[in-house]
Design an enzyme around this catalytic site. Structure first.
Site: not given
Ligand code: GUN
Length: 297
Positions: A54, A98, A121
């Site tokens: 990211k 996350q 998200d």
């Molecule tokens: N954990 C696994 N995939 C994701 C995601 O797309 N966003 C977040 N915040 N956590 C995750």
């Protein structure tokens, strides 16, 4: 049958370049860059890997970003007050927490504390509800990435039988809603299969588009797949592989080698859905920024 690999890695590079061009135009007007913040609690290796991607993607498209690390001993109250700080910080356009979070923290309570306008998200119940009703919102990253991938490869969803395996809040459930809605990448007849589903193979054999999002290596075998189906693998599973220096490798939920020859299109793991998820996070961040700065799309 000859099949085509849905190359999420290459497509994500193309789309990130398109985003970068838009960001360059914004910067040429002397406006600040979009800013994405991320909260990472603990040091789960999979989360570290996602986070690395990211941050790297933010650099590529020209966003500023910051990674806020907290020890896994953080309390729920402390984490929620950090969320409130980011809600109130005017230089943060969007942020993510996350997942997964440590067991002593109620993830739903944390997600609920995020300002829906900064919820890039698309996990907040407000955004989820808007998505379900077809209203303007941030779409959840993985389902949105899958729709963009199918759209860019010219895969039609209208009138198709889609079977999704796995009903998680972040993939299976929202994807089932998006694909069945009356919309461009919707209009499909969707079956959402899960751990209580009976006679799964009878359903998957009817699928024009089969999407697996349950997280079990090699779960989908060739005898479960209709000839010519589009096969999308959302699983990311680490298995032992002593031929690798690391001693392990990543595989999806689908037995790629055996299933691919029966399919028309198939995603690899890694390099399929995963990179698309990061791209949609970048798209949502740009959308949050434009809204905040009152710029047109
Ligand atoms: N954990 C696994 N995939 C994701 C995601 O797309 N966003 C977040 N915040 N956590 C995750």
């Amino acid at each position: 049958m000859s099949y085509k690999v849905l190359d999420g890695k290459a497509l994500s590079t193309t789309i990130k370049q398109e985003i970068k061009e838009q960001v360059d135009e914004i910067k040429a007007k002397n406006l600040r860059a979009p800013h994405l913040s991320a909260i990472l609690v603990g040091n789960n290796p999979a989360s570290e890997a996602y986070m690395g991607n990211k941050v790297k993607s933010c650099n590529i498209v020209g966003y500023t970003s910051d990674l806020i690390r907290r020890d896994e001993t953080i309390t729920q109250e402390e984490l929620i007050s950090l969320v409130h700080e980011l809600n109130d910080n005017n230089s943060v356009d969007g942020f993510i927490v996350q997942l997964p979070l440590p067991d002593h923290i109620d993830a739903d309570a944390v997600l609920l504390a995020i300002d829906p306008e900064k919820d890039v998200d698309g996990f907040h119940p407000y955004n989820f509800g808007c998505m379900a009703q077809g209203l303007e919102c941030f779409l959840p990253a993985t389902p949105h990435g899958i729709l963009i991938m199918m759209e860019r490869y010219g895969i039609e969803t209208s009138g198709k039988n889609v079977v999704i395996i796995g009903r998680s809040n972040i993939v299976g459930t929202p994807l089932s809603i998006l694909l069945s809605r009356k919309s461009k990448m919707g209009n499909a007849t969707v079956t959402l299969a899960h751990s209580r589903t009976k006679n799964l193979s009878a359903l998957t054999l009817q699928a024009d588009i089969l999407i697996s999002a349950l997280g079990k290596p090699f779960f989908v075998t060739a005898d479960m797949v209709k000839e010519g189906a589009v096969v999308i693998d959302v699983g990311i599973n680490r298995i032992d592989d002593l031929t690798r220096r690391s001693g392990s490798r990543l595989v999806g939920d689908i037995d790629f080698e055996k299933v691919a020859p029966k399919s028309s299109f198939i995603t690899p793991v890694p390099g399929g859905v995963g990179p698309m998820t990061v791209v949609t996070l970048m798209l949502n961040t740009l959308k949050a920024y434009r809204k905040k700065m009152k710029l047109k799309d």
